[in-house]
Design a protein around this motif. Structure first.
Motif, PDB file in Angstrom:
ATOM      1  N   VAL A 239      13.643   7.334  16.584  1.00  0.00           N
ATOM      2  CA  VAL A 239      13.840   5.755  16.659  1.00  0.00           C
ATOM      3  C   VAL A 239      12.392   5.520  16.598  1.00  0.00           C
ATOM      4  O   VAL A 239      11.618   5.174  16.713  1.00  0.00           O
ATOM      5  N   TYR A 240      13.083   4.462  14.650  1.00  0.00           N
ATOM      6  CA  TYR A 240      11.924   3.924  14.703  1.00  0.00           C
ATOM      7  C   TYR A 240      12.109   2.657  13.581  1.00  0.00           C
ATOM      8  O   TYR A 240      13.328   2.604  12.963  1.00  0.00           O
ATOM      9  N   HIS A 245      10.459  -5.508   9.848  1.00  0.00           N
ATOM     10  CA  HIS A 245      11.320  -5.493  10.700  1.00  0.00           C
ATOM     11  C   HIS A 245      12.034  -5.241  11.533  1.00  0.00           C
ATOM     12  O   HIS A 245      13.150  -5.611  12.077  1.00  0.00           O
ATOM     13  N   ARG A 246      10.487  -6.011  11.959  1.00  0.00           N
ATOM     14  CA  ARG A 246      11.420  -5.670  14.173  1.00  0.00           C
ATOM     15  C   ARG A 246      11.786  -6.990  14.454  1.00  0.00           C
ATOM     16  O   ARG A 246      11.373  -8.113  13.950  1.00  0.00           O
ATOM     17  N   GLY A 247      12.471  -7.525  15.658  1.00  0.00           N
ATOM     18  CA  GLY A 247      13.097  -8.369  15.754  1.00  0.00           C
ATOM     19  C   GLY A 247      14.416  -9.158  15.375  1.00  0.00           C
ATOM     20  O   GLY A 247      14.563  -9.981  16.081  1.00  0.00           O
ATOM     21  N   ILE A 251      17.571  -2.997  14.305  1.00  0.00           N
ATOM     22  CA  ILE A 251      17.760  -1.395  15.456  1.00  0.00           C
ATOM     23  C   ILE A 251      18.998  -1.693  15.945  1.00  0.00           C
ATOM     24  O   ILE A 251      19.768  -0.191  16.193  1.00  0.00           O
ATOM     25  N   ARG A 280       8.832  -2.417  24.642  1.00  0.00           N
ATOM     26  CA  ARG A 280       9.199  -3.012  23.571  1.00  0.00           C
ATOM     27  C   ARG A 280      10.556  -2.714  23.394  1.00  0.00           C
ATOM     28  O   ARG A 280      12.253  -2.827  22.584  1.00  0.00           O
ATOM     29  N   GLY A 283      13.529  -2.846  25.987  1.00  0.00           N
ATOM     30  CA  GLY A 283      14.359  -3.663  25.674  1.00  0.00           C
ATOM     31  C   GLY A 283      15.089  -4.077  24.907  1.00  0.00           C
ATOM     32  O   GLY A 283      16.151  -4.569  24.713  1.00  0.00           O
TER      33      GLY A 283
HETATM   34  C1  LIG Z   1      11.402   0.874  19.475  1.00  0.00           C
HETATM   35  C2  LIG Z   1      12.007  -0.730  18.503  1.00  0.00           C
HETATM   36  C3  LIG Z   1      12.445   0.299  17.241  1.00  0.00           C
HETATM   37  C4  LIG Z   1      12.581  -1.694  18.495  1.00  0.00           C
HETATM   38  O1  LIG Z   1      13.111  -2.660  17.437  1.00  0.00           O
HETATM   39  P1  LIG Z   1      12.633  -3.980  17.557  1.00  0.00           P
HETATM   40  O2  LIG Z   1      13.191  -4.642  16.032  1.00  0.00           O
HETATM   41  O3  LIG Z   1      11.088  -4.033  17.614  1.00  0.00           O
HETATM   42  O4  LIG Z   1      13.158  -4.686  19.405  1.00  0.00           O
HETATM   43  P2  LIG Z   1      13.293  -6.160  19.060  1.00  0.00           P
HETATM   44  O5  LIG Z   1      12.253  -6.746  19.310  1.00  0.00           O
HETATM   45  O6  LIG Z   1      14.469  -5.962  18.638  1.00  0.00           O
HETATM   46  O7  LIG Z   1      13.484  -5.796  20.072  1.00  0.00           O
HETATM   47  C5  LIG Z   1      13.017  -5.700  21.963  1.00  0.00           C
HETATM   48  C6  LIG Z   1      12.804  -5.895  22.874  1.00  0.00           C
HETATM   49  O8  LIG Z   1      11.999  -6.439  23.984  1.00  0.00           O
HETATM   50  C7  LIG Z   1      11.787  -7.264  23.973  1.00  0.00           C
HETATM   51  N1  LIG Z   1      10.074  -7.275  24.278  1.00  0.00           N
HETATM   52  C8  LIG Z   1       9.086  -7.563  23.484  1.00  0.00           C
HETATM   53  N2  LIG Z   1       7.979  -6.706  23.531  1.00  0.00           N
HETATM   54  C9  LIG Z   1       8.501  -6.800  24.732  1.00  0.00           C
HETATM   55  C10 LIG Z   1       7.475  -6.177  25.669  1.00  0.00           C
HETATM   56  N3  LIG Z   1       6.099  -5.829  25.901  1.00  0.00           N
HETATM   57  N4  LIG Z   1       7.975  -6.167  27.750  1.00  0.00           N
HETATM   58  C11 LIG Z   1       8.992  -6.554  27.359  1.00  0.00           C
HETATM   59  N5  LIG Z   1      10.185  -7.044  26.578  1.00  0.00           N
HETATM   60  C12 LIG Z   1       9.619  -6.797  25.352  1.00  0.00           C
HETATM   61  C13 LIG Z   1      11.929  -8.186  22.706  1.00  0.00           C
HETATM   62  O9  LIG Z   1      11.905  -9.560  23.025  1.00  0.00           O
HETATM   63  C14 LIG Z   1      13.340  -7.873  22.726  1.00  0.00           C
HETATM   64  O10 LIG Z   1      14.442  -8.380  23.727  1.00  0.00           O
HETATM   65  P3  LIG Z   1      15.131  -9.520  23.946  1.00  0.00           P
HETATM   66  O11 LIG Z   1      15.978  -9.418  22.336  1.00  0.00           O
HETATM   67  O12 LIG Z   1      16.165  -9.755  24.535  1.00  0.00           O
HETATM   68  O13 LIG Z   1      14.724 -10.866  23.971  1.00  0.00           O
HETATM   69  C15 LIG Z   1      10.622  -0.026  17.392  1.00  0.00           C
HETATM   70  O14 LIG Z   1       9.829  -1.475  17.991  1.00  0.00           O
HETATM   71  C16 LIG Z   1      10.014   0.676  17.432  1.00  0.00           C
HETATM   72  O15 LIG Z   1       9.991   0.913  15.511  1.00  0.00           O
HETATM   73  N6  LIG Z   1       8.284   0.812  18.002  1.00  0.00           N
HETATM   74  C17 LIG Z   1       7.702   1.795  16.805  1.00  0.00           C
HETATM   75  C18 LIG Z   1       8.176   2.862  17.696  1.00  0.00           C
HETATM   76  C19 LIG Z   1       8.516   3.165  18.995  1.00  0.00           C
HETATM   77  O16 LIG Z   1       8.619   2.567  19.970  1.00  0.00           O
HETATM   78  N7  LIG Z   1      10.226   3.839  18.683  1.00  0.00           N
HETATM   79  C20 LIG Z   1      11.183   3.851  20.546  1.00  0.00           C
HETATM   80  C21 LIG Z   1      10.488   5.365  20.695  1.00  0.00           C
HETATM   81  S1  LIG Z   1      12.045   5.657  22.757  1.00  0.00           S
END
Ligand SMILES: CC(C)(COP(=O)(O)OP(=O)(O)OC[C@H]1O[C@@H](n2cnc3c(N)ncnc32)[C@H](O)[C@@H]1OP(=O)(O)O)[C@@H](O)C(=O)NCCC(=O)NCCS
Length: 311
Positions: A239-240, A245-247, A251, A280, A283
């Motif tokens: 998942v990436y 495009h985050r937030g 996703i 994150r 979440g």
């Molecule tokens: C994981 C990933 C796909 C998520 O997509 P994203 O667009 O960043 O996710 P979002 O911002 O929509 O959602 C994150 C949620 O976690 C919450 N969040 C963010 N940082 C947080 C933290 N440090 N602690 C707790 N919650 C957190 C956000 O508030 C949001 O929740 P909400 O919508 O209820 O407010 C993206 O961050 C990513 O590619 N990360 C790097 C690769 C990775 O970690 N992949 C997953 C492997 S399992």
């Protein structure tokens, strides 16, 4: 209308009505000068103390209508952001390019710049002699194609250089970048066809911006951790989403596409493993309907928990 025409249309109109949600959930609308960036985000400015900024800080969802005067309109929905740093500069350049007369307002500390990433748009043309309305293809989510292995590899290598890669992916950048082309050709062609694995990619214009992969683990085989699989299941891996495009809900759309693909193949649940410190990702999964199953395990990246989404 395509993405480039959307940008040109917004710039030619130069204004529109922005609707945000008030504290009690009631819609509030305002008419504003609006332009578009080269990436098709909408940009406008507003006083930091205005109702709409308070609304957008609380709930970033917006609806915008551009045009209308000549019988053409663009209806949009998106997610607003108050950018800073390089992102703000990029938006400010687009804004000043369109409205050089507002340069003073942009340097006023009481004014904030708002960027709206579009999640949906529809162009309507009801000028005399015309009668059409069609969705604008903004960001496409689809299954990878076998011949796209170079693009798939590049996205994967970028993912492996992410700051959170160490708690997100089982593979390292060093290992993945040393793999032969053949591996990526083979992996992409398997992910493009058949019922065992599907890679779903998000493409914004011509840029690959996100990906999820569904692996089908059949009963009686070993899973990717080497544990026996008792009941066939669909598992999300890889998942990436690119940082820009985050937030913005991408996703959720990717996970919905994974859920759809799995449901069509008869699965009633989608599961995944996530590192206990990847707050994150957890979440995002929770919001997308996944809940911890109670199963915890320690894999090569450390302690993980299983989360499951019923389909
Ligand atoms: C994981 C990933 C796909 C998520 O997509 P994203 O667009 O960043 O996710 P979002 O911002 O929509 O959602 C994150 C949620 O976690 C919450 N969040 C963010 N940082 C947080 C933290 N440090 N602690 C707790 N919650 C957190 C956000 O508030 C949001 O929740 P909400 O919508 O209820 O407010 C993206 O961050 C990513 O590619 N990360 C790097 C690769 C990775 O970690 N992949 C997953 C492997 S399992």
């Amino acid at each position: 209308m395509d993405r480039a025409e959307l940008i040109a249309y917004v710039r030619s109109q130069g204004d529109g009505v922005v609707s945000s949600l008030g504290r009690d959930g009631a819609p509030q609308a305002a008419y504003l000068p609006i332009t578009a960036t080269d990436r098709a985000e909408l940009v406008f400015d507003a006083r930091a103390t205005s109702r709409k900024i308070a609304n957008l800080r609380r709930d970033p969802r917006v609806a915008v209508v551009v045009g209308g005067r000549d019988g053409t309109t663009l209806q949009c929905e998106g997610v607003a952001d108050l950018p800073d740093g390089a992102e703000r500069e990029r938006c400010a350049r687009a804004y000043l390019g369109a409205f050089p007369q507002f340069a003073a307002s942009l340097s006023d500390e009481g004014v904030v710049l708002v960027q709206v990433r579009l999640t949906w748009a529809r162009y309507g043309d009801y000028r005399p002699g015309f009668s059409s309305s069609a969705e604008v293809p903004l960001l496409v989510i689809r299954r990878v194609r076998a011949d796209e292995w170079v693009l798939a590899r590049d996205l994967r290598l970028d993912a492996l250089r992410d700051a959170d890669a160490g708690i997100a992916f089982l593979e390292t950048y060093e290992r993945a970048s040393a793999q032969p082309d053949e591996l990526y050709r083979d992996r992409t062609s398997r992910a493009a066809e058949g019922d065992d694995v599907a890679q779903l990619v998000a493409i914004d214009g011509d840029t690959w911006v996100g990906s999820v992969t569904v692996l089908v683990q059949r009963a009686g085989t070993l899973d990717y951790r080497g544990d026996p699989v008792e009941r066939s299941r669909a598992v999300v891996v890889g998942v990436y989403v690119r940082p820009e495009h985050r937030g913005d809900g991408l996703i959720d759309r990717l996970l919905d596409a994974a859920a759809r693909w799995s449901r069509e193949r008869g699965f009633d649940a989608l599961s995944l493993g996530v590192h206990q410190d990847n707050a994150r990702a957890q979440g995002a999964y929770r919001r997308a309907g996944f809940a911890p199953s109670g199963v915890r395990f320690t894999g090569s990246i450390g302690p993980e928990l299983e989360m499951v989404r019923p389909l």
